[in-house]
Design a protein around this motif. Structure first.
Motif, short mmCIF file in Angstrom:
data_model
loop_
_atom_site.label_atom_id
_atom_site.label_comp_id
_atom_site.label_asym_id
_atom_site.label_seq_id
_atom_site.Cartn_x
_atom_site.Cartn_y
_atom_site.Cartn_z
N LEU A 138 0.83 -1.21 0.00
CA LEU A 138 0.00 0.00 0.00
C LEU A 138 0.86 1.26 0.00
O LEU A 138 2.04 1.22 0.34
CB LEU A 138 -0.90 0.00 1.24
CG LEU A 138 -1.85 -1.21 1.39
CD1 LEU A 138 -2.48 -1.23 2.77
CD2 LEU A 138 -2.91 -1.20 0.29
N ASN A 139 0.23 2.37 -0.38
CA ASN A 139 0.91 3.66 -0.47
C ASN A 139 0.92 4.33 0.91
O ASN A 139 -0.13 4.64 1.47
CB ASN A 139 0.18 4.53 -1.49
CG ASN A 139 0.89 5.82 -1.80
OD1 ASN A 139 1.51 6.42 -0.93
ND2 ASN A 139 0.80 6.26 -3.04
N ALA A 140 2.12 4.56 1.43
CA ALA A 140 2.26 5.15 2.77
C ALA A 140 1.91 6.63 2.80
O ALA A 140 1.74 7.21 3.88
CB ALA A 140 3.69 4.96 3.27
N ASP A 141 1.81 7.26 1.62
CA ASP A 141 1.54 8.70 1.56
C ASP A 141 0.10 9.00 1.17
O ASP A 141 -0.25 10.17 0.97
CB ASP A 141 2.50 9.35 0.57
CG ASP A 141 3.95 9.13 0.94
OD1 ASP A 141 4.24 9.14 2.15
OD2 ASP A 141 4.79 8.93 0.04
N ASP A 142 -0.72 7.97 1.04
CA ASP A 142 -2.12 8.15 0.69
C ASP A 142 -2.95 8.15 1.98
O ASP A 142 -2.97 7.16 2.71
CB ASP A 142 -2.59 7.03 -0.24
CG ASP A 142 -3.99 7.26 -0.77
OD1 ASP A 142 -4.95 7.14 0.03
OD2 ASP A 142 -4.14 7.57 -1.96
N PRO A 143 -3.65 9.25 2.28
CA PRO A 143 -4.34 9.35 3.57
C PRO A 143 -5.44 8.30 3.76
O PRO A 143 -5.71 7.92 4.91
CB PRO A 143 -4.93 10.77 3.56
CG PRO A 143 -4.93 11.20 2.13
CD PRO A 143 -3.77 10.49 1.49
N MET A 144 -6.04 7.84 2.68
CA MET A 144 -7.08 6.81 2.84
C MET A 144 -6.46 5.44 3.04
O MET A 144 -6.91 4.66 3.90
CB MET A 144 -8.01 6.81 1.63
CG MET A 144 -8.94 8.00 1.61
SD MET A 144 -10.24 7.86 0.37
CE MET A 144 -11.33 9.19 0.91
N CYS A 178 4.64 1.80 1.27
CA CYS A 178 5.72 2.36 0.45
C CYS A 178 5.51 3.85 0.24
O CYS A 178 4.38 4.29 -0.05
CB CYS A 178 5.74 1.68 -0.93
SG CYS A 178 5.92 -0.10 -0.89
N GLY A 179 6.57 4.63 0.35
CA GLY A 179 6.44 6.06 0.07
C GLY A 179 7.55 6.88 0.69
O GLY A 179 8.62 6.37 1.03
N LYS A 180 7.26 8.16 0.89
CA LYS A 180 8.23 9.08 1.47
C LYS A 180 8.08 9.22 2.98
O LYS A 180 8.97 9.74 3.66
CB LYS A 180 8.08 10.47 0.82
CG LYS A 180 8.42 10.49 -0.65
CD LYS A 180 8.24 11.87 -1.27
CE LYS A 180 6.78 12.23 -1.43
NZ LYS A 180 6.59 13.51 -2.15
N ALA A 181 6.95 8.77 3.52
CA ALA A 181 6.67 8.92 4.95
C ALA A 181 7.73 8.23 5.81
O ALA A 181 8.25 7.18 5.44
CB ALA A 181 5.28 8.35 5.26
N GLU A 182 8.02 8.83 6.94
CA GLU A 182 9.05 8.30 7.83
C GLU A 182 8.72 6.90 8.33
O GLU A 182 9.61 6.10 8.59
CB GLU A 182 9.24 9.25 9.02
CG GLU A 182 10.03 10.50 8.69
CD GLU A 182 11.46 10.19 8.27
OE1 GLU A 182 12.09 9.30 8.87
OE2 GLU A 182 11.93 10.83 7.32
N ASN A 183 7.43 6.61 8.48
CA ASN A 183 7.04 5.29 9.00
C ASN A 183 6.79 4.28 7.89
O ASN A 183 6.25 3.20 8.16
CB ASN A 183 5.80 5.42 9.89
CG ASN A 183 4.59 5.93 9.13
OD1 ASN A 183 4.71 6.43 8.01
ND2 ASN A 183 3.42 5.83 9.74
N ALA A 184 7.17 4.60 6.66
CA ALA A 184 7.00 3.66 5.56
C ALA A 184 7.99 2.50 5.69
O ALA A 184 9.15 2.71 6.09
CB ALA A 184 7.20 4.36 4.22
N ASP A 185 7.55 1.30 5.36
CA ASP A 185 8.44 0.14 5.39
C ASP A 185 9.44 0.19 4.25
O ASP A 185 10.57 -0.30 4.37
CB ASP A 185 7.61 -1.14 5.28
CG ASP A 185 6.55 -1.23 6.35
OD1 ASP A 185 6.91 -1.43 7.52
OD2 ASP A 185 5.36 -1.07 6.02
N TYR A 186 9.02 0.77 3.13
CA TYR A 186 9.87 0.94 1.95
C TYR A 186 9.87 2.43 1.63
O TYR A 186 8.83 3.00 1.29
CB TYR A 186 9.33 0.12 0.77
CG TYR A 186 9.47 -1.37 0.98
CD1 TYR A 186 10.49 -2.09 0.35
CD2 TYR A 186 8.60 -2.06 1.82
CE1 TYR A 186 10.63 -3.46 0.57
CE2 TYR A 186 8.74 -3.42 2.04
CZ TYR A 186 9.76 -4.11 1.41
OH TYR A 186 9.90 -5.46 1.63
N ARG A 187 11.04 3.06 1.74
CA ARG A 187 11.13 4.52 1.61
C ARG A 187 12.09 4.90 0.49
O ARG A 187 13.05 4.18 0.21
CB ARG A 187 11.61 5.16 2.91
CG ARG A 187 10.72 4.88 4.10
CD ARG A 187 11.11 5.74 5.30
NE ARG A 187 12.53 5.63 5.64
CZ ARG A 187 13.06 4.65 6.37
NH1 ARG A 187 12.29 3.65 6.79
NH2 ARG A 187 14.34 4.64 6.65
#
Length: 461
Positions: A225-231, A246-255
């Motif tokens: 899932l997209n870590a930067d998508d609010p939904m 996955c994304g840019k967020a600090e808590n993303a598993d894949y950054r």
């Protein structure tokens, strides 16, 4: 497709053998749904649409070499050398046949949906997995109720994994498709405004995309899932299988973080995953490319690829035609052909890619976005405003809805704006916007067919 017998067909589609050949051992080696493109020895499935009925073409399909057909109609003109299988609904029978056929192959599948970036994610995942496995993937726009079953019917015993894209424009479609696939890995790229006219709200789009989740295999299953998508982030801790983000967020598993690029053919980014940390070259433009890259890395790690294999696969990525294809022409002119489709989110991503190029003259040739309903005027105006914020030099707005885009661009300070009510008007404008040291983006919804303008740009360059 590997051969199957008439007897097996009857079992798969729950059909009844009518007149004609009664040979249960007669085989078919493919499935055709277009009577104009029949392969010898195939099964013809006559589909019924709003403006056509394939049953009218059964005779011509059999004459062209089909071994037999499915039919939802009782016939009287049977040929003794052809077989005829009656079913209740030919589209449903195609689905049942694909599900039955797929179950002959004990291989894992990746199922991909989302509002934006499905095709790019599919291509990136397939590029990565192809380093180690023989991959079956969705080709072109074969991602719907017809295309996905036909893709599954291309399986053979050389394939080791399937990567399938699933599109939708109404509730129930993702459930219908993912129920056939039963993927081991599910991917939802994001939630946007595509098809909002039919679904009514982003919340309904979110619900429709989440129809994928209960159809992911429970044993060893994974959802990406997209870590930067609010939904999508609301799904943390609330999925039936393991989830990674996955994304840019600090808590993303894949950054990932973009670190550079040449503004012409590639970007560089720093990627961090549970199993690797390294700088990677992505052979495409735009910061949004970190998402398919991270998704592919997550899928690759799930299937046991090493960091080197994942990086090698990313380097092999080639986008599907008209999906941000970078075309270099003489005079330092670059064309970004992203004309296959568009919605507000993908428009912004493409504009960002254009803005990040190093050309002195940046042109956006943008057309109407469809299926936005009452939101269309404001969403088109918003795209125009974004052009101004990203410093685009010139807009050629094509189509009736794009008049709102043109006004939004003027209000946002875009220096040169042309409004063209149709493609013919746009063709007259193009010679005025092509100049040396320029990058030109072409993008619109599929129904606009703006690839015609790309073709003209190639002759002007």
């Amino acid at each position: 497709m590997e051969t199957i017998t008439v007897g097996q067909l009857l079992e798969a589609v729950h059909g009844t053998l009518l007149g004609g050949s009664q040979d249960m051992e007669l085989t078919v080696s493919g499935v055709d749904t277009d009577s104009r493109d029949i392969h010898p020895g195939s099964l013809f499935i006559p589909l019924v649409g709003e403006r056509f009925d394939g049953h009218a073409y059964i005779t011509s399909a059999l004459e062209a070499g089909a071994a037999g057909c499915l039919t939802a109609r009782v016939r009287t003109d049977y040929r003794e050398d052809k077989f005829y299988i009656q079913v209740g609904n030919t589209e449903r029978a195609l689905r049942d046949l694909a599900a039955w056929y797929k179950n002959r192959f004990q291989i894992p599948f990746v199922g991909i949906t989302g509002s934006v970036g499905k095709t790019t994610a599919k291509d990136m995942i397939a590029a990565v997995l192809s380093v180690k496995y023989k991959v079956l993937k969705t080709e072109g726009n074969f991602n719907n109720n017809i295309g996905l079953p036909l893709t599954l019917l291309r399986l053979d015993h050389t394939h080791q994994v399937g990567v399938l894209e699933m599109g939708m424009d109404k509730p129930g479609e993702i459930d219908y498709l993912s129920d056939i696939v039963r993927p081991e890995v599910g991917v939802i790229t994001n939630i946007g405004d595509a098809h909002i006219e039919k679904l009514g709200s982003r919340e309904n789009i979110f619900k429709a995309k989440c129809e994928l989740l209960p159809n992911i295999r429970k044993e060893g299953g994974l959802v990406v899932l997209n870590a930067d998508d609010p939904m999508l982030t609301t799904l943390r801790g609330n999925t039936p299988v393991q989830a990674v983000f996955c994304g840019k967020a600090e808590n993303a598993d894949y950054r990932a973080q973009v670190t550079g690029g040449d503004g012409v053919s590639h970007i560089h980014c720093h990627v961090t995953t549970p199993n690797m940390e390294r700088d990677i070259r992505i052979p495409a433009l735009g910061e949004h490319m970190i998402y398919p890259t991270l998704i592919a890395a997550a899928v690759g790690e799930h299937f046991g690829l090493t960091p080197d294999e994942i990086e090698d696969g990313i380097a092999r990525f080639v986008p599907t035609r008209m999906r941000m294809n970078v075309i270099q022409r003489e005079g330092e002119i670059t064309i970004l052909d992203d004309s296959y489709n568009a919605n507000p989110q993908s428009m912004r991503a493409a504009i960002s890619a254009l803005a990040d190029t190093h050309s002195s003259w940046k042109v956006a040739i943008l057309g109407d976005m469809f299926e936005l309903g009452p939101y269309a005027p404001a969403l088109h105006a918003g795209v125009g405003d974004y052009l101004g914020k990203r410093g685009i030099n010139c807009l050629v707005a094509v189509g009736k809805l794009s008049q709102n885009m043109a006004q939004g661009a003027r209000d946002a300070g875009v220096p040169t704006v042309y409004f063209c009510p149709d493609k013919e008007a746009a063709k007259a404008v193009l010679p005025q916007v092509v100049r040396p040291d320029s990058t030109i983006l072409v993008k619109a919804s599929r129904g606009m067919a703006l690839e015609e303008l790309t073709a003209q740009l190639l002759t002007l360059c």
